[in-house]
Design an enzyme around this catalytic site. Structure first.
Site, PDB file in Angstrom:
ATOM      1  N   VAL A   1      22.165  -7.795 -11.497  1.00 63.64           N
ATOM      2  CA  VAL A   1      21.224  -7.230 -11.175  1.00 63.64           C
ATOM      3  C   VAL A   1      21.194  -5.713 -10.945  1.00 63.64           C
ATOM      4  O   VAL A   1      21.961  -5.378 -10.353  1.00 63.64           O
ATOM      5  CB  VAL A   1      20.257  -7.714 -10.090  1.00 63.64           C
ATOM      6  N   CYS A   2      20.653  -4.963 -11.928  1.00 63.88           N
ATOM      7  CA  CYS A   2      20.492  -3.338 -11.279  1.00 63.88           C
ATOM      8  C   CYS A   2      22.031  -2.723 -11.368  1.00 63.88           C
ATOM      9  O   CYS A   2      22.625  -3.114 -12.242  1.00 63.88           O
ATOM     10  CB  CYS A   2      20.061  -3.281  -9.971  1.00 63.88           C
ATOM     11  N   THR A   3      22.531  -2.237 -10.374  1.00 63.45           N
ATOM     12  CA  THR A   3      23.807  -1.761 -10.164  1.00 63.45           C
ATOM     13  C   THR A   3      24.957  -2.632 -10.187  1.00 63.45           C
ATOM     14  O   THR A   3      26.153  -2.131 -10.164  1.00 63.45           O
ATOM     15  CB  THR A   3      23.976  -0.548  -9.200  1.00 63.45           C
TER      16      THR A   3
END
Length: 324
Positions: free
Chosen positions: A108-110
């Protein structure tokens, strides 16, 4: 019925929303009758609590290092601590170990930075939060980074864009496991989009494109936004700004990273997306209001940019989809 084991990996300075979007959707699926159900556990290095970016603390339910249960899906959260986590040999070893036995591995995301550091993303096409995409690509040249999509599936690996894009990825997992109808009810339950297609852009032009410092470029952009149906050819914009076409093109490339024509098309496509989700105008009417010469011209431009037709986009976004 044996539950599907979902591991959510957190670390110091994890983004709370990255965790909550995932866990809440799976929990909602269970409440709505997912069979087999999901068993979601939050694990961290050492099994202790982790401080989130917001300052709140999350207590893990287990240690990353001591997790040996059968894992269906492992999801690595993002957060400001992603690079530190990606430099922790123990984190990388155990994420790689668990990914080797899981049916699906995701970030998720970074969190994509952590997966990239394990080598699992080498040769894969992935996404991450648009703000960090260039750095991810620079740090891991073997990874094909695409900052545009909400999420990307590449075989047994999945990566999502920034923060709430994790909702879309988790809904996609639920649909894959239990069908579109349960995923639709989960989306309704958490009051989110019924499901954005993975290749929809993460952010609109008006939030991703920094407002340029150059006064002339800023003035031209303001004119484009305010007069979207006018003649916005590069020659017309240059004449209005009192500069040559060559000079205006140079300024746009220098301050926006793209020529004037590309910027105009992006703004028009953003207008199309807004009209598709907020009105019931026909495709021809939408095209006219956004400054396209025809619905077909609009359709081709939309597909080239987003990989989906305007009508497909409207069908996934329309607020008229309600539970009967």
């Amino acid at each position: 019925m044996e539950a599907r084991q979902i591991l959510v990996v957190a670390y110091e300075h994890t983004e709370l929303v990255d965790v909550a979007c995932v866990t809440t959707c799976f929990d909602m699926a269970n409440r709505l009758g997912a069979a087999p159900p999901y068993r979601v556990r939050l694990v961290s290095p050492g099994g202790g609590s982790v401080r989130c970016d917001s300052g709140l603390e999350l207590q893990a339910q287990g240690s990353l290092e001591e997790t040996f249960e059968d894992v269906d899906t492992i999801i690595v959260s993002g957060g400001l601590g992603h690079e530190a986590a990606a430099q922790n040999p123990q984190v990388l070893h155990h994420v790689r170990r668990l990914a080797g036995q899981a049916r699906r591995t995701a970030s998720v995301c970074t969190g994509a930075t952590v997966l990239a550091a394990t080598g699992l993303l080498d040769g894969r096409t992935v996404t991450t939060h648009w703000w960090y995409a260039r750095r991810l690509a620079r740090l891991f040249p073997k990874v094909n980074v695409d900052a545009g999509p909400v999420y990307i599936r590449d075989g047994d690996l999945a990566t999502s864009g920034g923060v709430t894009a994790s909702l879309d990825l988790t809904l996609a997992f639920i649909e894959e496991d239990h069908g579109a109808e349960l995923a639709r009810h989960v989306a309704l339950g958490v009051v989110t989009y019924l499901q954005r297609p993975g290749n929809q852009a993460q952010m609109s032009l008006f939030t991703t494109a920094p407002r340029p410092d150059h006064v002339l470029v800023r003035s031209v952009l303001d004119h484009v936004v305010a007069n979207i149906t006018d003649d916005l050819s590069t020659s017309s914009l240059a004449a209005r700004a009192g500069v040559s076409v060559r000079h205006l093109t140079r300024l746009f490339r220098e301050h926006l990273g793209e020529p004037p024509a590309k910027a105009v098309q992006r703004i028009r496509l953003e207008m199309v997306a807004r009209l598709l989700t907020s009105t019931e105008l026909s495709m021809s009417q939408v095209a006219k209001r956004a400054g396209f010469s025809s619905a077909e011209t609009m359709r081709q431009a939309y597909v080239n940019r987003f990989g989906i037709t305007p009508s497909q986009f409207r069908s996934t976004q329309s607020v008229r989809h309600t539970d009967q």
